[in-house]
Design a protein around this motif. Structure first.
Motif, PDB file in Angstrom:
ATOM      1  N   ARG A  23      63.555  28.996  65.966  1.00  0.00           N
ATOM      2  CA  ARG A  23      63.621  29.102  64.511  1.00  0.00           C
ATOM      3  C   ARG A  23      62.505  28.294  63.854  1.00  0.00           C
ATOM      4  NH1 ARG A  23      67.086  30.621  60.604  1.00  0.00           N
ATOM      5  NH2 ARG A  23      68.628  31.252  62.165  1.00  0.00           N
ATOM      6  N   LEU A  24      62.330  27.067  64.307  1.00  0.00           N
ATOM      7  CA  LEU A  24      61.282  26.212  63.742  1.00  0.00           C
ATOM      8  C   LEU A  24      59.902  26.808  63.979  1.00  0.00           C
ATOM      9  CD1 LEU A  24      62.627  22.701  64.783  1.00  0.00           C
ATOM     10  CD2 LEU A  24      62.350  23.530  62.438  1.00  0.00           C
ATOM     11  N   LEU A  25      59.708  27.376  65.165  1.00  0.00           N
ATOM     12  CA  LEU A  25      58.402  27.940  65.497  1.00  0.00           C
ATOM     13  C   LEU A  25      58.085  29.146  64.616  1.00  0.00           C
ATOM     14  CD1 LEU A  25      55.935  27.842  67.316  1.00  0.00           C
ATOM     15  CD2 LEU A  25      57.177  29.228  68.987  1.00  0.00           C
ATOM     16  N   ILE A  26      59.064  30.001  64.397  1.00  0.00           N
ATOM     17  CA  ILE A  26      58.847  31.177  63.545  1.00  0.00           C
ATOM     18  C   ILE A  26      58.536  30.751  62.112  1.00  0.00           C
ATOM     19  CG2 ILE A  26      60.010  33.158  62.492  1.00  0.00           C
ATOM     20  CD1 ILE A  26      61.461  33.565  65.176  1.00  0.00           C
ATOM     21  N   ILE A  27      59.266  29.773  61.616  1.00  0.00           N
ATOM     22  CA  ILE A  27      59.062  29.314  60.243  1.00  0.00           C
ATOM     23  C   ILE A  27      57.705  28.632  60.071  1.00  0.00           C
ATOM     24  CG2 ILE A  27      59.888  27.674  58.498  1.00  0.00           C
ATOM     25  CD1 ILE A  27      62.734  28.197  59.557  1.00  0.00           C
ATOM     26  N   CYS A  28      57.322  27.833  61.050  1.00  0.00           N
ATOM     27  CA  CYS A  28      56.096  27.025  60.935  1.00  0.00           C
ATOM     28  C   CYS A  28      54.853  27.722  61.472  1.00  0.00           C
ATOM     29  CB  CYS A  28      56.277  25.697  61.673  1.00  0.00           C
ATOM     30  SG  CYS A  28      57.588  24.654  61.007  1.00  0.00           S
ATOM     31  N   LEU A  29      55.007  28.902  62.039  1.00  0.00           N
ATOM     32  CA  LEU A  29      53.870  29.575  62.672  1.00  0.00           C
ATOM     33  C   LEU A  29      52.654  29.709  61.753  1.00  0.00           C
ATOM     34  CD1 LEU A  29      53.328  30.836  65.498  1.00  0.00           C
ATOM     35  CD2 LEU A  29      53.788  33.059  64.457  1.00  0.00           C
ATOM     36  N   PRO A  30      52.817  30.009  60.457  1.00  0.00           N
ATOM     37  CA  PRO A  30      51.631  30.135  59.596  1.00  0.00           C
ATOM     38  C   PRO A  30      50.810  28.858  59.486  1.00  0.00           C
ATOM     39  CG  PRO A  30      53.541  31.147  58.549  1.00  0.00           C
ATOM     40  CD  PRO A  30      54.048  30.395  59.738  1.00  0.00           C
ATOM     41  N   GLN A  31      51.414  27.704  59.770  1.00  0.00           N
ATOM     42  CA  GLN A  31      50.687  26.442  59.649  1.00  0.00           C
ATOM     43  C   GLN A  31      49.873  26.102  60.895  1.00  0.00           C
ATOM     44  OE1 GLN A  31      52.862  23.149  57.637  1.00  0.00           O
ATOM     45  NE2 GLN A  31      54.637  24.483  57.816  1.00  0.00           N
ATOM     46  N   LEU A  32      50.131  26.794  61.993  1.00  0.00           N
ATOM     47  CA  LEU A  32      49.429  26.498  63.233  1.00  0.00           C
ATOM     48  C   LEU A  32      48.044  27.130  63.239  1.00  0.00           C
ATOM     49  CD1 LEU A  32      52.246  26.976  65.907  1.00  0.00           C
ATOM     50  CD2 LEU A  32      51.723  24.980  64.498  1.00  0.00           C
ATOM     51  N   ASN A  33      47.187  26.601  64.096  1.00  0.00           N
ATOM     52  CA  ASN A  33      45.864  27.186  64.276  1.00  0.00           C
ATOM     53  C   ASN A  33      45.978  28.516  65.017  1.00  0.00           C
ATOM     54  OD1 ASN A  33      44.495  25.014  63.049  1.00  0.00           O
ATOM     55  ND2 ASN A  33      44.601  23.832  64.943  1.00  0.00           N
ATOM     56  N   LEU A  34      44.927  29.315  64.946  1.00  0.00           N
ATOM     57  CA  LEU A  34      44.971  30.671  65.490  1.00  0.00           C
ATOM     58  C   LEU A  34      45.320  30.693  66.972  1.00  0.00           C
ATOM     59  CD1 LEU A  34      44.561  33.701  65.218  1.00  0.00           C
ATOM     60  CD2 LEU A  34      42.106  33.347  65.575  1.00  0.00           C
ATOM     61  N   GLU A  35      44.668  29.843  67.771  1.00  0.00           N
ATOM     62  CA  GLU A  35      44.934  29.851  69.209  1.00  0.00           C
ATOM     63  C   GLU A  35      46.368  29.440  69.507  1.00  0.00           C
ATOM     64  OE1 GLU A  35      43.102  31.079  71.651  1.00  0.00           O
ATOM     65  OE2 GLU A  35      41.758  31.725  70.059  1.00  0.00           O
ATOM     66  N   ALA A  36      46.882  28.491  68.738  1.00  0.00           N
ATOM     67  CA  ALA A  36      48.272  28.070  68.927  1.00  0.00           C
ATOM     68  C   ALA A  36      49.232  29.203  68.567  1.00  0.00           C
ATOM     69  CB  ALA A  36      48.568  26.835  68.083  1.00  0.00           C
ATOM     70  N   ARG A  37      48.890  29.984  67.556  1.00  0.00           N
ATOM     71  CA  ARG A  37      49.728  31.141  67.197  1.00  0.00           C
ATOM     72  C   ARG A  37      49.764  32.150  68.340  1.00  0.00           C
ATOM     73  NH1 ARG A  37      47.215  32.540  61.239  1.00  0.00           N
ATOM     74  NH2 ARG A  37      47.668  30.547  60.225  1.00  0.00           N
ATOM     75  N   LYS A  38      48.601  32.400  68.918  1.00  0.00           N
ATOM     76  CA  LYS A  38      48.538  33.346  70.041  1.00  0.00           C
ATOM     77  C   LYS A  38      49.374  32.847  71.213  1.00  0.00           C
ATOM     78  CE  LYS A  38      43.871  35.086  69.005  1.00  0.00           C
ATOM     79  NZ  LYS A  38      42.473  35.150  69.512  1.00  0.00           N
ATOM     80  N   ASP A  39      49.226  31.556  71.529  1.00  0.00           N
ATOM     81  CA  ASP A  39      50.007  30.982  72.630  1.00  0.00           C
ATOM     82  C   ASP A  39      51.500  31.044  72.321  1.00  0.00           C
ATOM     83  OD1 ASP A  39      47.711  30.423  74.051  1.00  0.00           O
ATOM     84  OD2 ASP A  39      47.570  28.346  73.364  1.00  0.00           O
ATOM     85  N   ALA A  40      51.860  30.747  71.077  1.00  0.00           N
ATOM     86  CA  ALA A  40      53.271  30.766  70.676  1.00  0.00           C
ATOM     87  C   ALA A  40      53.857  32.166  70.820  1.00  0.00           C
ATOM     88  CB  ALA A  40      53.409  30.275  69.235  1.00  0.00           C
ATOM     89  N   THR A  41      53.084  33.185  70.456  1.00  0.00           N
ATOM     90  CA  THR A  41      53.551  34.567  70.582  1.00  0.00           C
ATOM     91  C   THR A  41      53.837  34.910  72.036  1.00  0.00           C
ATOM     92  OG1 THR A  41      52.234  35.188  68.641  1.00  0.00           O
ATOM     93  CG2 THR A  41      52.984  36.974  70.069  1.00  0.00           C
ATOM     94  N   GLN A  42      52.968  34.456  72.929  1.00  0.00           N
ATOM     95  CA  GLN A  42      53.171  34.710  74.356  1.00  0.00           C
ATOM     96  C   GLN A  42      54.359  33.926  74.902  1.00  0.00           C
ATOM     97  OE1 GLN A  42      48.752  34.083  75.343  1.00  0.00           O
ATOM     98  NE2 GLN A  42      49.346  35.671  76.775  1.00  0.00           N
ATOM     99  N   VAL A  43      54.542  32.715  74.415  1.00  0.00           N
ATOM    100  CA  VAL A  43      55.680  31.900  74.849  1.00  0.00           C
ATOM    101  C   VAL A  43      56.991  32.577  74.453  1.00  0.00           C
ATOM    102  CG1 VAL A  43      56.920  29.737  74.412  1.00  0.00           C
ATOM    103  CG2 VAL A  43      54.471  29.685  74.896  1.00  0.00           C
TER     104      VAL A  43
END
Length: 416
Positions: free
Chosen positions: A147-167
């Motif tokens: 839940r936290l990751l979905i909410i905060c995803l816009p604040q992360l850098n692009l590479e972190a967003r890509k990694d988060a999507t794969q996670v």
């Protein structure tokens, strides 16, 4: 008598002053005691640099020791630290905050997302281990990190967003004690799907949220929720968005929703037939965008040819409005659209219980349809396609109009 010259008297010994001639002949007095210089209290440049270097090294040693001591090592530690940082970002008192502290935490999350991904996927040097993956998965859902990751995803850098999507994608398939705990978690947090679906409205986040959404609807409970949600109608608009990448991602998700869980899709189409196919026909099959028409025609065939949707298929091929749309798609210059349209069109012809208006339209346009079928060729030889085409042509040739076929001009408007 010679003149005698007296020698000058020697200078007295121990005298404190000496008289010397200055540059202009004047006397110059030097005080030896006052000319002896004192040692400066100011340190030399080399000493100052050395002291600063020592201070810096001590600080770095302290920092490295402290970092090493507090750096997470186990999967549980990594998830806990990630959750802590995401909670910071989500905190109302810090969002949206800038500055060194905020930037530092964003940078930490970059590293943590990469480390979480490595545990789940491995890297060039090591493969993922079942135990580490299970620990990470269990802690991730226990801490409500998704839940936290979905909410905060816009604040992360692009590479972190890509990694988060794969996670997130990987976690949907990770078993813990032979059970997919991601499914259990999502059943209790279905509102997260609302956030992911609405992510298509943000071009910067659409692909990340879309990727997460497709993985989540692998679970039938989640797919059923999305199909029944008020957001379902939005997909017909998302698929037409001007951004090619976003529109393509939206239709990929839409296709997954409409094909993965057979029984759920059948129930949905039965309950929502009218509005669904009105939207599907007008916004997708008759879209001015070639890519949209092509993908929609292919998807329509996948839906109607599925055995789970027999009742829906019979209803669809009993509509003269639907027949008109498919006959027009047969005229497309694109061979791909023509072929996919043919596979749906043949269902209208093969229907043993055709309504009279369907039969009459086919009879009125018989010559045009037969010419079109005769000239319809595909790039690769396909015996099955040729057999289907011959069967359709034979069926059309043998059709007999039922009752009055009405105004031929009106029927011509429905023809190809």
């Amino acid at each position: 008598m010679p003149i005698q010259v007296a020698n000058p008297s020697p200078a007295p010994q121990g005298h404190h002053h000496q008289r010397r001639r200055g540059a202009f002949g004047g006397p110059m007095t030097m005080n030896h005691h006052h000319t002896s210089s004192k040692k400066s209290d100011k340190p030399a440049c080399g000493d100052s640099t050395l002291n600063l270097k020592n201070v810096f090294l001590r600080a770095m040693r302290h920092k490295l020791f402290k970092s090493k001591k507090s750096r997470p090592k186990t999967p549980v530690d990594l998830v806990s630290h990630t959750t802590s940082l995401l909670s910071y970002l989500n905190s109302a008192s810090y969002y949206p905050t800038t500055g060194h502290k905020h930037t530092g935490k964003i940078a930490e999350l970059d590293v943590l997302m990469r480390e979480l991904k490595i545990i789940l996927y491995g890297n060039g040097e090591s493969e993922p281990t079942a135990e580490a993956c299970a620990q990470l998965t269990q802690q991730f859902f226990k801490d409500n990190t998704l839940r936290l990751l979905i909410i905060c995803l816009p604040q992360l850098n692009l590479e972190a967003r890509k990694d988060a999507t794969q996670v997130v994608a990987n976690l949907q398939r990770q078993p813990v004690n032979s059970r997919l705990i991601a499914c259990d978690y999502l059943e209790s947090n279905l509102d997260l799907m609302d956030l992911l679906i609405c992510g298509y409205e943000d071009p910067a986040m659409a692909l990340h949220y879309g990727g997460m959404l497709r993985e989540c609807i692998r679970h039938q409970t989640v797919a059923r929720y999305v199909l029944k949600s008020v957001h379902m109608k939005k997909f017909f608009d998302y698929i037409q968005l001007p951004s090619f990448d976003v529109a393509a991602d939206a239709i990929a998700t839409f296709k997954e929703l409409m094909t993965r869980h057979k029984s759920t899709v059948s129930d949905f189409l039965t309950d929502n037939y009218d509005w669904f196919f009105v939207e599907f026909n007008s916004k997708l099959l008759q879209s001015p965008n070639y890519i949209t028409r092509r993908q929609a025609t292919k998807l329509l065939g996948d839906i109607l040819l599925d055995r789970s949707n027999v009742a829906v298929m019979v209803r669809y091929v009993s509509s003269k409005d639907n027949l008109r749309i498919l006959m027009n798609l047969l005229r497309e210059s694109s061979k791909s659209i023509q072929l996919d349209a043919f596979h749906v069109f043949k269902l209208f012809v093969a229907n043993q219980h055709k309504p009279s208006d369907i039969t009459n339209i086919l009879v009125a346009n018989r010559s045009k349809l037969l010419r079109l079928l005769a000239s319809f060729k595909i790039d690769k030889e396909d015996e099955s396609f040729e057999a289907d085409k011959a069967q359709v042509a034979r069926e059309i040739s043998e059709l007999v109009a039922t009752g009055s076929i009405g105004n031929s001009a009106e029927l011509a408007n429905l023809s190809c």
